[in-house]
Design a protein around this motif. Structure first.
Motif, PDB file in Angstrom:
ATOM      1  N   ASP A 206       0.845  -1.200   0.000  1.00 15.15           N
ATOM      2  CA  ASP A 206       0.000   0.000   0.000  1.00 15.15           C
ATOM      3  C   ASP A 206       0.881   1.251   0.000  1.00 15.15           C
ATOM      4  OD1 ASP A 206      -2.206  -1.658   0.148  1.00 15.15           O
ATOM      5  OD2 ASP A 206      -2.583  -1.286   2.281  1.00 15.15           O
ATOM      6  N   ALA A 207       1.913   1.226   0.835  1.00 15.71           N
ATOM      7  CA  ALA A 207       2.820   2.376   0.919  1.00 15.71           C
ATOM      8  C   ALA A 207       3.576   2.582  -0.395  1.00 15.71           C
ATOM      9  CB  ALA A 207       3.797   2.187   2.074  1.00 15.71           C
ATOM     10  N   PHE A 208       3.950   1.485  -1.070  1.00 16.40           N
ATOM     11  CA  PHE A 208       4.622   1.619  -2.368  1.00 16.40           C
ATOM     12  C   PHE A 208       3.739   2.394  -3.350  1.00 16.40           C
ATOM     13  CE2 PHE A 208       6.813  -2.712  -1.504  1.00 16.40           C
ATOM     14  CZ  PHE A 208       7.744  -2.087  -0.681  1.00 16.40           C
ATOM     15  N   GLU A 209       2.441   2.090  -3.335  1.00 16.91           N
ATOM     16  CA  GLU A 209       1.525   2.786  -4.242  1.00 16.91           C
ATOM     17  C   GLU A 209       1.389   4.257  -3.856  1.00 16.91           C
ATOM     18  OE1 GLU A 209       0.495   1.512  -6.969  1.00 16.91           O
ATOM     19  OE2 GLU A 209       1.336  -0.457  -6.492  1.00 16.91           O
ATOM     20  N   ALA A 210       1.405   4.546  -2.556  1.00 16.45           N
ATOM     21  CA  ALA A 210       1.358   5.945  -2.116  1.00 16.45           C
ATOM     22  C   ALA A 210       2.608   6.691  -2.576  1.00 16.45           C
ATOM     23  CB  ALA A 210       1.227   6.009  -0.596  1.00 16.45           C
ATOM     24  N   LEU A 211       3.757   6.039  -2.486  1.00 15.38           N
ATOM     25  CA  LEU A 211       4.999   6.649  -2.964  1.00 15.38           C
ATOM     26  C   LEU A 211       4.935   6.895  -4.470  1.00 15.38           C
ATOM     27  CD1 LEU A 211       7.493   4.497  -0.879  1.00 15.38           C
ATOM     28  CD2 LEU A 211       7.228   6.980  -0.696  1.00 15.38           C
ATOM     29  N   ALA A 212       4.298   5.978  -5.193  1.00 16.08           N
ATOM     30  CA  ALA A 212       4.164   6.151  -6.641  1.00 16.08           C
ATOM     31  C   ALA A 212       3.310   7.372  -6.974  1.00 16.08           C
ATOM     32  CB  ALA A 212       3.558   4.890  -7.260  1.00 16.08           C
ATOM     33  N   VAL A 213       2.293   7.641  -6.139  1.00 12.19           N
ATOM     34  CA  VAL A 213       1.471   8.840  -6.340  1.00 12.19           C
ATOM     35  C   VAL A 213       2.342  10.087  -6.241  1.00 12.19           C
ATOM     36  CG1 VAL A 213      -0.370  10.250  -5.351  1.00 12.19           C
ATOM     37  CG2 VAL A 213      -0.677   7.780  -5.557  1.00 12.19           C
ATOM     38  N   LEU A 214       3.190  10.137  -5.225  1.00  6.82           N
ATOM     39  CA  LEU A 214       4.076  11.292  -5.077  1.00  6.82           C
ATOM     40  C   LEU A 214       5.068  11.378  -6.230  1.00  6.82           C
ATOM     41  CD1 LEU A 214       4.949  11.307  -1.252  1.00  6.82           C
ATOM     42  CD2 LEU A 214       3.320  12.754  -2.475  1.00  6.82           C
ATOM     43  N   ALA A 215       5.663  10.249  -6.586  1.00 12.59           N
ATOM     44  CA  ALA A 215       6.704  10.254  -7.622  1.00 12.59           C
ATOM     45  C   ALA A 215       6.170  10.694  -8.980  1.00 12.59           C
ATOM     46  CB  ALA A 215       7.326   8.866  -7.727  1.00 12.59           C
ATOM     47  N   SER A 216       4.865  10.512  -9.216  1.00 15.22           N
ATOM     48  CA  SER A 216       4.285  10.876 -10.509  1.00 15.22           C
ATOM     49  C   SER A 216       3.651  12.264 -10.509  1.00 15.22           C
ATOM     50  CB  SER A 216       3.226   9.843 -10.915  1.00 15.22           C
ATOM     51  OG  SER A 216       2.145   9.844  -9.989  1.00 15.22           O
ATOM     52  N   HIS A 217       3.681  12.940  -9.366  1.00 15.47           N
ATOM     53  CA  HIS A 217       3.024  14.248  -9.273  1.00 15.47           C
ATOM     54  C   HIS A 217       3.977  15.346  -9.749  1.00 15.47           C
ATOM     55  CE1 HIS A 217       0.793  17.663  -7.702  1.00 15.47           C
ATOM     56  NE2 HIS A 217      -0.213  16.850  -7.413  1.00 15.47           N
ATOM     57  N   PRO A 218       3.521  16.234 -10.627  1.00 12.07           N
ATOM     58  CA  PRO A 218       4.424  17.256 -11.187  1.00 12.07           C
ATOM     59  C   PRO A 218       4.949  18.260 -10.166  1.00 12.07           C
ATOM     60  CG  PRO A 218       2.133  17.674 -11.825  1.00 12.07           C
ATOM     61  CD  PRO A 218       2.163  16.318 -11.200  1.00 12.07           C
ATOM     62  N   ALA A 219       4.276  18.397  -9.014  1.00 17.19           N
ATOM     63  CA  ALA A 219       4.716  19.381  -8.025  1.00 17.19           C
ATOM     64  C   ALA A 219       5.691  18.801  -7.005  1.00 17.19           C
ATOM     65  CB  ALA A 219       3.504  19.964  -7.297  1.00 17.19           C
ATOM     66  N   ILE A 220       6.043  17.512  -7.144  1.00 18.33           N
ATOM     67  CA  ILE A 220       6.891  16.845  -6.152  1.00 18.33           C
ATOM     68  C   ILE A 220       8.306  16.654  -6.690  1.00 18.33           C
ATOM     69  CG2 ILE A 220       7.200  14.746  -4.788  1.00 18.33           C
ATOM     70  CD1 ILE A 220       4.852  16.546  -3.927  1.00 18.33           C
ATOM     71  N   ASP A 221       9.283  16.923  -5.840  1.00 15.65           N
ATOM     72  CA  ASP A 221      10.689  16.665  -6.146  1.00 15.65           C
ATOM     73  C   ASP A 221      10.943  15.175  -5.930  1.00 15.65           C
ATOM     74  OD1 ASP A 221      13.436  16.388  -6.207  1.00 15.65           O
ATOM     75  OD2 ASP A 221      13.841  18.193  -5.041  1.00 15.65           O
ATOM     76  N   THR A 222      11.095  14.431  -6.995  1.00 15.00           N
ATOM     77  CA  THR A 222      11.181  12.968  -6.892  1.00 15.00           C
ATOM     78  C   THR A 222      12.443  12.487  -6.188  1.00 15.00           C
ATOM     79  OG1 THR A 222      12.179  12.850  -9.101  1.00 15.00           O
ATOM     80  CG2 THR A 222       9.775  12.639  -8.952  1.00 15.00           C
ATOM     81  N   GLU A 223      13.424  13.364  -6.021  1.00  8.72           N
ATOM     82  CA  GLU A 223      14.646  12.966  -5.325  1.00  8.72           C
ATOM     83  C   GLU A 223      14.582  13.264  -3.832  1.00  8.72           C
ATOM     84  OE1 GLU A 223      18.027  14.681  -7.206  1.00  8.72           O
ATOM     85  OE2 GLU A 223      17.697  13.637  -9.115  1.00  8.72           O
ATOM     86  N   GLN A 224      13.454  13.825  -3.388  1.00  7.73           N
ATOM     87  CA  GLN A 224      13.307  14.162  -1.967  1.00  7.73           C
ATOM     88  C   GLN A 224      11.979  13.637  -1.422  1.00  7.73           C
ATOM     89  OE1 GLN A 224      15.268  17.911  -0.356  1.00  7.73           O
ATOM     90  NE2 GLN A 224      14.418  18.678  -2.271  1.00  7.73           N
ATOM     91  N   ILE A 225      11.771  12.346  -1.538  1.00  4.98           N
ATOM     92  CA  ILE A 225      10.562  11.711  -1.014  1.00  4.98           C
ATOM     93  C   ILE A 225      10.959  10.790   0.134  1.00  4.98           C
ATOM     94  CG2 ILE A 225       8.643  10.160  -1.516  1.00  4.98           C
ATOM     95  CD1 ILE A 225       8.699  11.133  -4.384  1.00  4.98           C
ATOM     96  N   GLY A 226      10.315  10.973   1.285  1.00  9.09           N
ATOM     97  CA  GLY A 226      10.666  10.188   2.461  1.00  9.09           C
ATOM     98  C   GLY A 226       9.464   9.568   3.131  1.00  9.09           C
TER      99      GLY A 226
END
Length: 441
Positions: A206-226
């Motif tokens: 479930d958490a992997f899918e939540a991380l995927a939501v962040l990683a695909s969002h244009p307003a998110i810095d994909t190198e700074q997801i924790g």
């Protein structure tokens, strides 16, 4: 027109006007034995009813008021911590009264109407994502300014949990430039799925899918997801960080275990007994530990149920019985949870090389720092991780709560009342977070 209905219509404007006398934002304090605890309230007339919210800034908590009513210059309402009655002084425009909670001292309450505080703009987006047949509902809180923004996913503790539990943490982060995704745990709130059948791997996916939501969002810095995990969410944070398809930039936990589920359950029994106020013998501690070992072995091997049933008959009458599990089947909820969450974070922590924050309560018998902090330090040292911050708040329990009590100070007042309150763990997390990531200007 019926006389009663006509009278009601005539009185409605007067009623609404009376309600509006307390509409607005109010700030002040609870008062007891010379001590003050800051608080804030907001009241709004909605049709012919009065609604209210409350905040405790130093607790990092907020909530809705119930049964709010205003009549004859007296305002009454119920909040989670008790009932309050306040009198409107029309000369000063202030509200003065008391708050009463069962088992707690009566508190004075003094409020003054103020402007609502200006808040940094935050944008909220409702998100829906899937993990196989499970649909998860959440909210993404974003700084309402140009990005891209660092971000984190929140991971709940054991049991059902909705996104609202972590809303204030997410809001404070977003106000300071860090986005946060909070979501209803599977089987909770608007999310589907069977939590009682979920394994550690299920919750991690479930958490992997939540991380995927962040990683695909244009307003998110994909190198700074924790990740931010609370209680059993601390286990999940180390599990997810070691297996995530998306690189994890940082990990923060509040009362997160660093020992195995097996050892943690043994220590829950030991520390619960030690801090119960009852003096137990070493033989009683040993017997209680032996029972929990039998229970954990049952969960992991499925063997030994008959021996446990026989032991239970004797244990039920002993004074330490309430501190152990007494299952009579393999379907016992505790046994089932242990079986589905069999995990030791040691190897995953030995590979965790990103910045880590770990916060603990000094009087937490569920995740005692005496057992977890040394293990966490050792495992992260083996990972050659020197970006580690560990903080223990003395006297705080598993909820990071400090109980209210009367204290004395040398060379000070004879006595003063220390209000029950949360430790500043949310503030410490947010400050660590903005020092760890790069926030978009």
């Amino acid at each position: 027109m019926r006389p009663a209905l006509l009278l009601a219509l005539l009185l409605l404007p007067l009623y609404a006007q009376a309600q509006s006398d307390v509409d607005g934002h109010w700030e002040g304090a609870f008062i007891h034995e010379g001590a003050a605890q800051r608080t804030a309230f907001a009241f709004t007339t909605q049709g012919d009813t009065l609604a209210g919210r409350w905040w405790m800034p130093e607790w990092n908590t907020a909530g809705l008021l119930r049964e709010v009513r205003f009549h004859d210059d007296t305002l009454r309402f119920t909040r989670p911590h008790g009932e309050a009655a306040l009198w409107l002084d029309r000369t000063t425009g202030e509200l003065i009264g008391v708050s009463v909670e069962e088992g707690e001292p009566t508190l004075g309450l003094h409020l003054k109407r103020t402007l609502r505080p200006a808040r940094p703009p935050v944008r909220e987006e409702n998100v829906t994502f899937s993990n196989g047949p499970v649909t998860l509902e959440g909210t993404l809180l974003l700084p309402d300014r140009p990005g891209p923004h660092p971000a984190f996913v929140t991971l709940h503790g054991r049991g059902p949990s909705e996104r609202g539990w972590l809303y204030d943490v997410a809001l404070k982060a977003a106000e300071r430039g860090v986005a946060a995704l909070i979501y209803d745990k599977r089987g909770s709130g608007a999310s589907t799925g069977d939590l009682d059948a979920a394994t550690m791997a299920d919750l991690a996916s479930d958490a992997f899918e939540a991380l995927a939501v962040l990683a695909s969002h244009p307003a998110i810095d994909t190198e700074q997801i924790g990740l931010y995990g609370s209680s059993a969410g601390g286990w999940l944070a180390s599990y997810v960080a070691a297996r995530s398809p998306h690189p994890i930039a940082f990990v923060a936990t509040t009362v997160g275990p660093a020992e195995s589920v097996y050892d943690q359950q043994l220590h829950v029994t030991e520390y619960w007994m030690r801090w119960s106020g009852t003096t137990f013998t070493e033989e009683e501690y040993a017997a209680a530990e032996a029972q929990m070992r039998r229970v954990m072995d049952l969960a992991y091997t499925g063997e030994g149920l008959e021996a446990i049933r026989e032991a239970n008959e004797t244990i039920r009458d002993l004074r330490w019985a309430e501190y152990v599990v007494l299952p009579d089947s393999l379907d016992d909820p505790e046994v089932s949870w242990y079986r589905r969450h069999r995990y030791d974070p040691a190897e995953d922590l030995r590979r965790l090389a990103v910045p880590v924050l770990a916060l603990y309560g000094g009087r937490d018998f569920i995740v005692p720092p005496e057992e977890n902090v040394p293990k966490l330090r050792r495992y992260l040292a083996e990972a050659a991780n020197d970006d580690v911050t560990i903080r223990v708040y003395p006297e705080a329990d598993h909820g990071m709560w400090l109980a209210g009590q009367t204290r004395t100070i040398s060379d000070g007042p004879d006595r003063y009342y220390q209000f029950g309150r949360y430790t500043p763990y949310v503030t410490d997390f947010i400050e660590w977070l903005i020092d760890t990531v790069e926030v978009a200007e």
